[in-house]
Structure formats: C-alpha cells, structure tokens
Write an enzyme that holds these catalytic residues in place. Structure first.
Site, PDB file in Angstrom:
ATOM      1  N   ALA A 143      -1.287  13.031   2.537  1.00  0.00           N
ATOM      2  CA  ALA A 143      -2.612  12.455   2.814  1.00  0.00           C
ATOM      3  C   ALA A 143      -3.496  12.466   1.579  1.00  0.00           C
ATOM      4  O   ALA A 143      -4.710  12.531   1.667  1.00  0.00           O
ATOM      5  CB  ALA A 143      -3.281  13.238   3.941  1.00  0.00           C
TER       6      ALA A 143
ATOM      7  N   ARG B 220      -8.378   0.397   0.888  1.00  0.00           N
ATOM      8  CA  ARG B 220      -8.558  -0.853   1.637  1.00  0.00           C
ATOM      9  C   ARG B 220      -9.447  -0.710   2.877  1.00  0.00           C
ATOM     10  O   ARG B 220      -9.846  -1.695   3.480  1.00  0.00           O
ATOM     11  CB  ARG B 220      -7.188  -1.431   2.017  1.00  0.00           C
ATOM     12  CG  ARG B 220      -6.557  -2.177   0.860  1.00  0.00           C
ATOM     13  CD  ARG B 220      -5.193  -2.675   1.213  1.00  0.00           C
ATOM     14  NE  ARG B 220      -4.225  -1.590   1.286  1.00  0.00           N
ATOM     15  CZ  ARG B 220      -3.034  -1.695   1.862  1.00  0.00           C
ATOM     16  NH1 ARG B 220      -2.675  -2.813   2.438  1.00  0.00           N
ATOM     17  NH2 ARG B 220      -2.202  -0.666   1.866  1.00  0.00           N
TER      18      ARG B 220
ATOM     19  N   THR C  30       4.375   9.262  -3.821  1.00  0.00           N
ATOM     20  CA  THR C  30       4.798  10.056  -2.654  1.00  0.00           C
ATOM     21  C   THR C  30       5.801  11.145  -3.033  1.00  0.00           C
ATOM     22  O   THR C  30       5.813  12.219  -2.428  1.00  0.00           O
ATOM     23  CB  THR C  30       5.398   9.136  -1.578  1.00  0.00           C
ATOM     24  OG1 THR C  30       6.366   8.261  -2.189  1.00  0.00           O
ATOM     25  CG2 THR C  30       4.328   8.278  -0.918  1.00  0.00           C
TER      26      THR C  30
HETATM   27  C1  UD1 Z   1       5.273   3.847   1.401  1.00  0.00           C
HETATM   28  C2  UD1 Z   1       6.754   3.789   1.010  1.00  0.00           C
HETATM   29  C3  UD1 Z   1       7.343   2.478   1.517  1.00  0.00           C
HETATM   30  C4  UD1 Z   1       7.183   2.386   3.015  1.00  0.00           C
HETATM   31  C5  UD1 Z   1       5.706   2.540   3.404  1.00  0.00           C
HETATM   32  C6  UD1 Z   1       5.601   2.696   4.893  1.00  0.00           C
HETATM   33  C7  UD1 Z   1       6.993   5.046  -1.056  1.00  0.00           C
HETATM   34  C8  UD1 Z   1       7.132   4.943  -2.524  1.00  0.00           C
HETATM   35  N1  UD1 Z   1       6.864   3.894  -0.401  1.00  0.00           N
HETATM   36  O1  UD1 Z   1       4.607   2.790   0.721  1.00  0.00           O
HETATM   37  O2  UD1 Z   1       8.737   2.418   1.210  1.00  0.00           O
HETATM   38  O3  UD1 Z   1       7.677   1.143   3.485  1.00  0.00           O
HETATM   39  O4  UD1 Z   1       5.149   3.719   2.818  1.00  0.00           O
HETATM   40  O5  UD1 Z   1       4.269   2.698   5.289  1.00  0.00           O
HETATM   41  O6  UD1 Z   1       7.027   6.131  -0.524  1.00  0.00           O
HETATM   42  N2  UD1 Z   1       0.267   9.657  -0.818  1.00  0.00           N
HETATM   43  C9  UD1 Z   1       0.018  10.886  -1.396  1.00  0.00           C
HETATM   44  N3  UD1 Z   1       0.055  11.001  -2.746  1.00  0.00           N
HETATM   45  C10 UD1 Z   1       0.340   9.952  -3.563  1.00  0.00           C
HETATM   46  C11 UD1 Z   1       0.601   8.694  -2.960  1.00  0.00           C
HETATM   47  C12 UD1 Z   1       0.563   8.588  -1.597  1.00  0.00           C
HETATM   48  O7  UD1 Z   1      -0.250  11.863  -0.688  1.00  0.00           O
HETATM   49  O8  UD1 Z   1       0.356  10.158  -4.780  1.00  0.00           O
HETATM   50  C13 UD1 Z   1       0.238   9.535   0.635  1.00  0.00           C
HETATM   51  C14 UD1 Z   1      -0.807   8.547   1.120  1.00  0.00           C
HETATM   52  O9  UD1 Z   1      -2.019   9.218   1.422  1.00  0.00           O
HETATM   53  C15 UD1 Z   1      -0.161   8.004   2.374  1.00  0.00           C
HETATM   54  C16 UD1 Z   1       1.329   8.099   2.081  1.00  0.00           C
HETATM   55  O10 UD1 Z   1       1.478   9.037   1.038  1.00  0.00           O
HETATM   56  O11 UD1 Z   1      -0.441   8.798   3.506  1.00  0.00           O
HETATM   57  C17 UD1 Z   1       1.965   6.773   1.727  1.00  0.00           C
HETATM   58  O12 UD1 Z   1       1.360   6.247   0.580  1.00  0.00           O
HETATM   59  P1  UD1 Z   1       1.071   4.704   0.423  1.00  0.00           P
HETATM   60  O13 UD1 Z   1       0.417   4.503  -0.879  1.00  0.00           O
HETATM   61  O14 UD1 Z   1       0.402   4.180   1.634  1.00  0.00           O
HETATM   62  O15 UD1 Z   1       2.553   4.130   0.332  1.00  0.00           O
HETATM   63  P2  UD1 Z   1       3.003   2.651   0.600  1.00  0.00           P
HETATM   64  O16 UD1 Z   1       2.751   1.850  -0.621  1.00  0.00           O
HETATM   65  O17 UD1 Z   1       2.436   2.175   1.870  1.00  0.00           O
HETATM   66 MG    MG Z   2       0.818   2.795   3.172  1.00  0.00          MG
END
Ligand code: UD1
Ligand code: MG
Length: 452
Positions: free
Chosen positions: A12, A18, A80
């Site tokens: 999170a 967005r 992630t």
């Molecule tokens: C991610 C997946 C994608 C999947 C999609 C599903 C990866 C690289 N990609 O993409 O394959 O189809 O989710 O919804 O995993 N977060 C962190 N730290 C970070 C980045 C993100 O805690 O440095 C958390 C965000 O708060 C969020 C989650 O990880 O809850 C997912 O991150 P987000 O940027 O939404 O990933 P997507 O681009 O949607």
């Molecule tokens: Mg996402």
C-alpha cells in the site's frame, strides 16, 4: 497452531495519483470502511500467522487504519518487488520459527477480494510441492493496463510481462495478472532478491519472480479467479463500481441472514451491518458503520442509521435518524423526523414524531410527545437528560439539560423544563393561559382601524 500457516504482505505504498485525492488511496471507503480493512477482513478467517502492511512515508493515517497489524515503510516506492523486499525484516523472526509455508502478497486496493478466493490461490500453490509460485489469473473485460500471463504448452506459467513492456503478441493475451501471489516461503525472499529494474518503468517488478523461479528449475502456476474480486481501485469511477458490487454482496448476505429487503437495490449497507431474523427493511434506507439490528425489527423508508443498536421488535422510521450511540431496547418506536444520538431508549419507549433526543437516558415505557427536544448543548458543553420509566413528556417540551425527570412524572405540553422533575409529579412549566370573554370583536375593530 496449525502447521501450515501463511504470512500476508499487503502492499500500500503506492501514491494512487489517479484518485486526485489528499487521502491515501487505500483509505478511500467502500461500504463505510477503508479499502485496506476489507483486505485485512478477507485474510482474517484464514488465520494468517502475520499480516504486514507496506506503506509509504507520511502515511501515518494508513498505519492507524490497519492497527494492530504492523507496518513497514518503503521509501521511495520503487516497485512491487522492492515493496516485498521492504517487508523482509518484519517477517524474519516468524520465518525462522518455522511453520509458515507460504507468503501471500496482496494489494491494498482490492477491496472485493473474499477469503474463499485467497484460500483457492493458497491451495493451488500447495497442491504440488514443486510449485514455488501461484499467481492469481483473471480475464478482465479490458486487459489493457494489466500484466499478461505467458503460459507454456502445458499451461505452466513461464513469465509475467507488464503491459508497458509487452510485445504486440503478448498484449493479445487475455489472461492477466490479478496481482495476488502465493509464494513458497522457502524461496520467496531468495527470488525477490534477484529482481532487477531493467524495464520500461525502471521499477523492481514483483512479477519478475516467475521467470526467475523458472531459471532455478522451480515451477509456477496460475489459479484463475473471478476478475470482479481482483479489480484494483485506481479511479473514482472504479471506486463507485467497487461500491456497487460490494453493496450487492452485502444485500445478499443480509437476506441470507433472514432480513427482508423489499427493494434491495435501494438499501445501502456498511460492511459491518448485522441483522437478526425476520427484520424488514423498507425501500431507501442507509446504514452507516456500526449498526446492529436484532430479530423482528422494522426499518421504514428513508431512515439513516449509524452506530446504532436496535433490539428486537423495534420499529424505526419512516424518516428517522439514528446517530452513533443510539441504543433502542425491545419494542421501541421511533417515528418520523426523530433524531436519536448517544441515547438509550428503554423497552417500549415511544418517540413517534419530530423530536431530538441527544445525550439522554429514557426509562422503559416512557412516551415522548411530538416536538420534544433535549437541549443538550449550550454552545460550549454537552449535558445529559435523564428520564425515568413510564413518564409522559407532553408535546413540544424543551428539556434543558442537565435535567432529570423522575419515574411516572407527567410533563405538560409546551413545557420548558429547566429543573429536575420529581417522580410522579405533574409539571407545567409554561405561561398560564389568559381568556378575555367577548374581547375578540373589539380587538378586530381596533386592528382594522390601524390598517389604513
Ligand atoms: C500490478 C502488477 C500487474 C498486475 C496489476 C494488477 C507489478 C509490477 N505489476 O500493476 O502485473 O496486472 O498490478 O492490478 O506488480 N506498491 C507499493 N510500492 C511500490 C509500488 C506499488 O507498495 O513501489 C503497491 C501499490 O500501493 C499498490 C500495489 O503495490 O497497492 C500495486 O501497484 P500498482 O502501481 O497499482 O501496480 P500496477 O501497475 O497496477
Ligand atoms: Mg494498480
């Protein structure tokens, strides 16, 4: 403790830009509860050994919302995979103790996820010992933004390709990454450590662990799960869509618990609304958080309830407002345009019309006349009104708190009660009526003369 428990890491730390909001994304509410709490609630029945929440810097409000779950801070957010790595120290002791077979990684914005679905993913990972990673697959209506799942001929998962890095052929794949993974705890952090950031976003993608696992001779598989539950909320439109799906689910649950919802699509529930049996909810009722309704209660149309406890046989509304701390004991009637806040209404109390009852305690069997107001606030402090049992409060009475009305007392209509009323007293606290026989005609003549 069970020998095969799992630890959960909820990501999170992302900014959720967005939503265009000052509030962190995962605190936006669905059914009266922050999204991330829904994720935690879905994990609870599965008895996780640990739930770790990864948040960003300056997200104290998220830390408070997930308490007592421990948090770790990922700063800056670098993807992630990096987020999962940040959780490692918080899990080290637990993993060293043994008994944790899996690490499940989830996202904080998938509020619709159900326990059964997480269990299915976990089973899929555990079913075959050679499977190191099970990934939640889904087929959304619009796959465009999602990572694509690349399978080999036997249906084993070879890699996950992010949309931004995908070739045209890979973008044509309809099977997408739902984001949740179950990872064999023996391999989890070893795999995560090898993630690089050679990609379009220069981020450490958790999704890369699939290809890494394959190079180590480990296998990965997809558990295809309902897309509806895996949809992440990234925009206000998606928030509203998730709310609608959650409401449908909660209405169904209420009806299964034995409540009649005459027009279910018009009733809005909170995640924690609880109903007994043979409850009837008329159309257009809104339940905020913290409402408990016992058996045989009727909630009439256009009522709004939050933080209220309603005992069996009570009738509420139409057009009633119950605010936090409203406690209605058995067979209470609260009618139209009656507001109750931080007040207990004893068994059989009737407040049928146009009243404000705040910070009060009303004994069993008391009748509250139309227009009764507890004047609980002097502009600075709040004060309590205590009314005994079987009392009668005449219409349009103002009870100026702090004040006590004894058992069995009878307060005359239109009274302004400023001092305590003894038990069984008849209290008349208003100006005495004056009648002047025959004076009406003379008064009219006088007024008519003044008019021209
Ligand atoms: C991610 C997946 C994608 C999947 C999609 C599903 C990866 C690289 N990609 O993409 O394959 O189809 O989710 O919804 O995993 N977060 C962190 N730290 C970070 C980045 C993100 O805690 O440095 C958390 C965000 O708060 C969020 C989650 O990880 O809850 C997912 O991150 P987000 O940027 O939404 O990933 P997507 O681009 O949607
Ligand atoms: Mg996402």
């Amino acid at each position: 403790m069970s020998q095969s428990r799992f630890a959960a890491i909820i990501l999170a730390a992302g900014e959720g830009t967005r939503l265009n909001s000052a509030r962190p994304k995962v605190l936006h509410e669905i059914a009266g509860q922050p999204m991330i709490r829904h994720v935690i609630d879905a994990l609870r029945p599965l008895d996780p050994a640990e739930i770790i929440v990864v948040i960003g810097r300056d997200m104290d409000s998220v830390a408070r919302a997930v308490a007592p779950a421990p948090i770790v801070i990922q700063s800056p957010p670098r993807g992630t995979g990096d987020a999962v790595r940040a959780a490692r120290p918080a899990l080290a002791d637990r993993l060293a103790q043994g008994g944790v077979t899996d690490i499940i990684v989830l996202f904080g914005d998938t509020a619709l996820l159900r326990a059964e679905t997480i269990a299915e993913l976990l089973d899929s990972r555990r079913r075959a010992p050679e499977v190191a990673v099970a990934v939640a697959g889904m087929r959304p209506a619009d796959p465009a933004p999602y990572g694509r799942l690349v399978l080999d001929r036997d249906g084993a998962l070879m890699s996950i390709v992010e949309a931004k890095d995908a070739s045209a052929a890979e973008r044509a794949i309809g099977l997408c990454n739902g984001g949740i993974m179950a990872i064999d705890s023996r391999h989890a952090f070893g795999l995560v450590d090898r993630i690089g950031n050679d990609n379009a976003k220069r981020e450490f993608y958790l999704t890369d662990i699939v290809a890494i696992a394959r190079t180590q001779g480990l296998s990965c598989r997809v558990a295809e799960l309902p897309a509806e539950e895996l949809l992440g909320v990234n925009t206000r439109g998606e928030l509203a869509a998730a709310e609608a799906l959650m409401q449908e689910r909660l209405r169904r649950r209420a009806m299964e618990a034995g409540a009649t919802l005459i027009a279910p699509e018009t009733v809005f529930l909170a995640a924690d609304t609880r109903f007994g049996r043979d409850v009837v909810i008329e159309p257009n009722v809104v339940f905020g958080p913290g409402v408990r309704v016992a058996d045989n209660v009727v909630i009439r149309s256009f009522s709004h309830l939050e933080g209220a406890e309603i005992a069996s046989g009570a009738i509420v509304g139409p057009f009633a407002r119950l605010r936090p701390g409203a406690v209605l004991e058995a067979d209470v009637h609260v009618g139209n345009f009656v507001e109750v806040k931080a007040s207990r209404l004893g068994a059989g109390v009737k407040a049928s019309h146009l009243s404000y009852l705040g910070d009060s305690d009303i004994g069993a069997g008391t009748n509250i006349g139309a227009g009764t107001i507890t004047c609980n606030y002097d502009g600075f402090s709040k004060f309590r009104t205590v009314i005994g049992e079987r009392a009668f409060i005449g219409s349009n009475t103002a009870l100026v708190a702090p004040v006590t009305v004894g058992d069995g007392a009878y307060v005359a209509t239109g009274s302004v009660v400023t001092s305590d009323v003894p038990a069984d007293a008849l209290t008349i606290a208003r100006a005495r009526q004056v009648d002047k026989p025959g004076r009406a005609a003379a008064l009219r003549a006088e007024l008519k003369g003044k008019k021209s």
